[in-house]
Design an enzyme around this catalytic site. Sequence first.
Site, PDB file in Angstrom:
ATOM      1  N   ASN A  21       1.044   4.762  11.230  1.00 32.17           N
ATOM      2  CA  ASN A  21       2.145   4.789  10.263  1.00 32.17           C
ATOM      3  C   ASN A  21       2.622   6.233  10.154  1.00 32.17           C
ATOM      4  OD1 ASN A  21       3.821   4.662   8.053  1.00 32.17           O
ATOM      5  ND2 ASN A  21       2.235   4.099   6.576  1.00 32.17           N
ATOM      6  N   TRP A  22       3.741   6.517  10.810  1.00 31.64           N
ATOM      7  CA  TRP A  22       4.221   7.911  10.829  1.00 31.64           C
ATOM      8  C   TRP A  22       4.798   8.340   9.481  1.00 31.64           C
ATOM      9  CZ3 TRP A  22       7.464   8.668  15.991  1.00 31.64           C
ATOM     10  CH2 TRP A  22       6.660   8.325  17.090  1.00 31.64           C
ATOM     11  N   LYS A  23       5.060   7.385   8.608  1.00 29.71           N
ATOM     12  CA  LYS A  23       5.722   7.652   7.324  1.00 29.71           C
ATOM     13  C   LYS A  23       7.027   8.426   7.577  1.00 29.71           C
ATOM     14  CE  LYS A  23       1.341   7.184   5.067  1.00 29.71           C
ATOM     15  NZ  LYS A  23       0.462   7.498   3.968  1.00 29.71           N
ATOM     16  N   HIS A  65       3.468  -1.406   1.664  1.00 32.49           N
ATOM     17  CA  HIS A  65       2.631  -0.202   1.617  1.00 32.49           C
ATOM     18  C   HIS A  65       2.588   0.292   0.164  1.00 32.49           C
ATOM     19  CE1 HIS A  65       1.226   3.880   2.174  1.00 32.49           C
ATOM     20  NE2 HIS A  65       0.743   3.475   3.346  1.00 32.49           N
ATOM     21  N   GLU A  82       2.875   3.101  -1.060  1.00 32.30           N
ATOM     22  CA  GLU A  82       3.947   4.058  -1.396  1.00 32.30           C
ATOM     23  C   GLU A  82       5.241   3.317  -1.743  1.00 32.30           C
ATOM     24  OE1 GLU A  82       3.488   6.407   2.157  1.00 32.30           O
ATOM     25  OE2 GLU A  82       1.527   7.055   1.423  1.00 32.30           O
ATOM     26  N   GLU A 120      -5.824  -1.126   2.098  1.00 30.91           N
ATOM     27  CA  GLU A 120      -5.723   0.325   1.952  1.00 30.91           C
ATOM     28  C   GLU A 120      -5.987   0.716   0.497  1.00 30.91           C
ATOM     29  OE1 GLU A 120      -3.139   2.107   5.275  1.00 30.91           O
ATOM     30  OE2 GLU A 120      -1.790   1.540   3.664  1.00 30.91           O
ATOM     31  N   GLY A 162      -4.275   9.435   2.285  1.00 32.11           N
ATOM     32  CA  GLY A 162      -3.819  10.829   2.340  1.00 32.11           C
ATOM     33  C   GLY A 162      -4.664  11.781   1.520  1.00 32.11           C
ATOM     34  N   SER A 203      -7.240   7.524   5.176  1.00 28.67           N
ATOM     35  CA  SER A 203      -7.968   8.675   5.737  1.00 28.67           C
ATOM     36  C   SER A 203      -8.891   8.301   6.888  1.00 28.67           C
ATOM     37  CB  SER A 203      -8.742   9.409   4.630  1.00 28.67           C
ATOM     38  OG  SER A 203      -7.848   9.887   3.644  1.00 28.67           O
ATOM     39  N   GLY A 246      -2.427   6.903   8.940  1.00 35.26           N
ATOM     40  CA  GLY A 246      -1.293   7.740   8.545  1.00 35.26           C
ATOM     41  C   GLY A 246      -1.393   9.096   9.226  1.00 35.26           C
ATOM     42  N   GLY A 247      -1.944  10.069   8.524  1.00 38.98           N
ATOM     43  CA  GLY A 247      -2.007  11.456   9.006  1.00 38.98           C
ATOM     44  C   GLY A 247      -2.479  11.593  10.449  1.00 38.98           C
TER      45      GLY A 247
HETATM   46  P1  PGA Z   1      -3.721   8.136   5.773  1.00 42.57           P
HETATM   47  O1  PGA Z   1      -2.605   7.044   5.454  1.00 42.57           O
HETATM   48  O2  PGA Z   1      -4.403   7.736   7.045  1.00 42.57           O
HETATM   49  O3  PGA Z   1      -2.951   9.446   5.910  1.00 42.57           O
HETATM   50  O4  PGA Z   1      -4.659   8.163   4.612  1.00 42.57           O
HETATM   51  C1  PGA Z   1      -2.839   5.691   5.688  1.00 42.57           C
HETATM   52  C2  PGA Z   1      -1.634   4.886   5.258  1.00 42.57           C
HETATM   53  O5  PGA Z   1      -1.028   5.229   4.236  1.00 42.57           O
HETATM   54  O6  PGA Z   1      -1.244   3.895   5.907  1.00 42.57           O
END
Ligand code: PGA
Length: 253
Positions: free
Chosen positions: A9-11, A98, A100, A170, A176, A216, A237-238
């Site tokens: 997930n590049w966000k 998600h 977010e 998640e 994050g 994470s 994500g990251g």
């Molecule tokens: P993260 O994000 O790996 O940076 O914690 C995961 C996500 O939000 O899908």
Amino acid sequence: MRKKIIAGNWKMNMTYEEGQKLTSEIVQMAKDENLDGVTLVLNPPFPHLYVVKKLIGEASNIFVGAQNCSDKESGAYTGEVSAPILASFGVDYVIIGHSERREYFKESNELLATKVKQALAAGLKPIFCCGESLDIREAGTHEPNVKYQLTDSLFDLSAEEISQVVIAYEPIWAIGTGKTATAEQAQEMHSALRRHIASKYGKEVADSISILYGGSMKPSNAAELLSKPDVDGGLIGGASLKSRDFIDIAKSY
Ligand code: PGA
């Protein structure tokens, strides 16, 4: 056999050049390092989708996904992107719900149920996200809380429809933050969710659905999380913004 899926997930990251470079590196590494047994899904921001799809080319285990879609099919909804538009560009998956989006864009379980239906009707596979906040985890009510997110957004689907859905657990406190759920915490929740799906749709359907862990996940903790029987992959994500890390996570299987 459930699919093993590592989704990035590049966000809201990556310019055009950066996205092309990242995708090309991932495609090359996946080929050179024989990652055929794992399904990789790249979920860039909307403008990248078409080019990422092209760069993936013939690689049969790499797919492209969007990070969101509209709950409407078409029409005067400025700024929105519908599931049929995504499908027409060859997009395969779409992340829905998600945390977010739930938090910053106030997306409710009801709205997400509509988005899931739109995605399925267009032939996209939804990656449906669920998870609890730190308060809920500390109060010890995380299991009923997350089960309810599934009930409310997915349990109107037919057995055939829900079989097309990928679930991503998640925990919000792990996204994050560098704080990962332990492999035991992930397994406990994944198995509870699978039993919950089985109670409505039967064991065969529940056993066919991939449940990914997100929060994470990185090369140093992936092997342990992915070793658990109900953890069928990761939503990253990251660490998905670095080709080496993303591929190393996929290689941890
Ligand atoms: P993260 O994000 O790996 O940076 O914690 C995961 C996500 O939000 O899908």
